[in-house]
Design an enzyme around this catalytic site. Structure first.
Site, PDB file in Angstrom:
ATOM      1  N   ASP A  28       0.836  -1.170   0.119  1.00 45.79           N
ATOM      2  CA  ASP A  28      -0.101   0.060  -0.089  1.00 45.79           C
ATOM      3  C   ASP A  28       0.835   1.328  -0.045  1.00 45.79           C
ATOM      4  OD1 ASP A  28      -1.758   2.179   0.497  1.00 45.79           O
ATOM      5  OD2 ASP A  28      -2.414   1.205   2.511  1.00 45.79           O
ATOM      6  N   ARG A  55     -14.337  10.457  -0.894  1.00 40.42           N
ATOM      7  CA  ARG A  55     -13.801   9.262  -0.024  1.00 40.42           C
ATOM      8  C   ARG A  55     -13.157   9.628   0.985  1.00 40.42           C
ATOM      9  NH1 ARG A  55     -11.790   4.681  -4.820  1.00 40.42           N
ATOM     10  NH2 ARG A  55     -13.945   4.640  -5.797  1.00 40.42           N
TER      11      ARG A  55
END
Ligand SMILES: Nc1ncnc2c1ncn2[C@@H]1O[C@H](COP(=O)(O)OP(=O)(O)O)[C@@H](O)[C@H]1O
Ligand SMILES: Nc1ncnc2c1ncn2[C@H]1C[C@H](O)[C@@H](COP(=O)(O)O)O1
Length: 231
Positions: free
Chosen positions: A90, A150
């Site tokens: 990530d 988001r």
């Protein structure tokens, strides 16, 4: 020996997910890793000792935070190498310098001396022939409006209090950065083209593309490929 997963991805591959804050990297990391049965490498957010302080005072903490992230990512890099790959990561180490440190320096929230010290450490650690680059960097991109939605949806308090101009600056810098990035192969995905939260099947074509990209790039670089063994 490297073998292929169900989707034809070599089981020693290293895939890194890049993109601006809130675009969906963590969600994508978990989904791909689950499908390929790979390990994950996540950024430390909740246990990060500088992140809250940094958002409250960029000038005071930007250098400390960059050093912290660099050291954490380098340790993760070592862990990935020791396992022999098979990881989804990530955020890439390249974004720390190419986006964050550079942006804070250019906007005046990191001093020139700190930036030079950071860059020189980064170059000594990362830009060497000994540093293993990922097989593939998946770049997630989307409209600024969708990404801000988001960030709001996820609701990390420190990010809610950050002026929207900060996210806009970052969004614009990311587009420029990816257009000039050449440290490893890149596969771009627009977040409007899939919805792995509500439609689990939308990951399937992405996995096929990943497999294709990695096999192509391994053939080009001459890195070990299972096909070559079969011949
Ligand atoms: N494909 C998607 N569709 C809808 N919402 C998404 C999708 N991917 C991520 N999200 C949501 O967007 C927010 C940010 O996602 P996250 O994966 O944490 O981003 P990042 O790791 O890039 O900061 C979360 O609330 C997450 O549930
Ligand atoms: N290198 C970095 N400098 C400043 N801030 C950073 C850096 N890497 C990550 N961050 C911040 C941005 C977010 O608030 C969190 C986690 O990032 P995310 O994109 O949500 O995974 O850390």
């Amino acid at each position: 020996m490297s073998v292929k997963s169900r989707y034809g991805v070599p089981n020693d591959a290293v895939i890194t997910i890049a993109g601006t804050v809130g675009v969906g990297k963590s969600t994508m990391t978990k989904t791909i890793a689950k499908a390929l049965n790979f390990r994950t490498s996540f950024e430390k957010v909740d246990s990060n000792p500088y992140l809250d302080k940094f958002y409250a005072n960029f000038e005071r903490w930007s250098f400390h935070l960059q050093i912290y992230f660099l050291s954490e990512r380098f340790k993760e890099q070592k862990r990935i190498f020791e396992y022999g790959g098979g990881f989804v990561q990530d955020r890439s180490i390249y974004e720390d310098t190419g986006i964050f440190a550079k942006m804070h320096y250019e906007k005046g929230t990191m001093s020139g001396v700190d930036y030079e010290t950071y860059k020189s450490l980064f170059d000594a650690m990362v830009m060497t022939p000994y540093f293993p680059h990922p097989d593939l960097l998946i770049y997630l991109e989307g409209s600024f409006e969708d990404i801000v939605d988001r960030i709001k949806l996820r609701g990390r308090p420190m990010e809610q209090q950050t002026p929207i101009e900060y996210w806009k600056e970052m969004h614009d810098r990311y587009q420029n950065w990816i257009n000039n990035f050449n440290s490893c192969p890149v596969m771009r995905i627009n977040i409007a083209d899939y919805d792995i939260v509500n439609d689990a099947g939308s990951i399937e074509p992405i996995l096929d593309r990943i497999s294709y990209f990695i096999q192509q790039s391994r053939q080009l670089t001459g890195k070990f490929s299972p096909e070559k063994v079969k011949l």
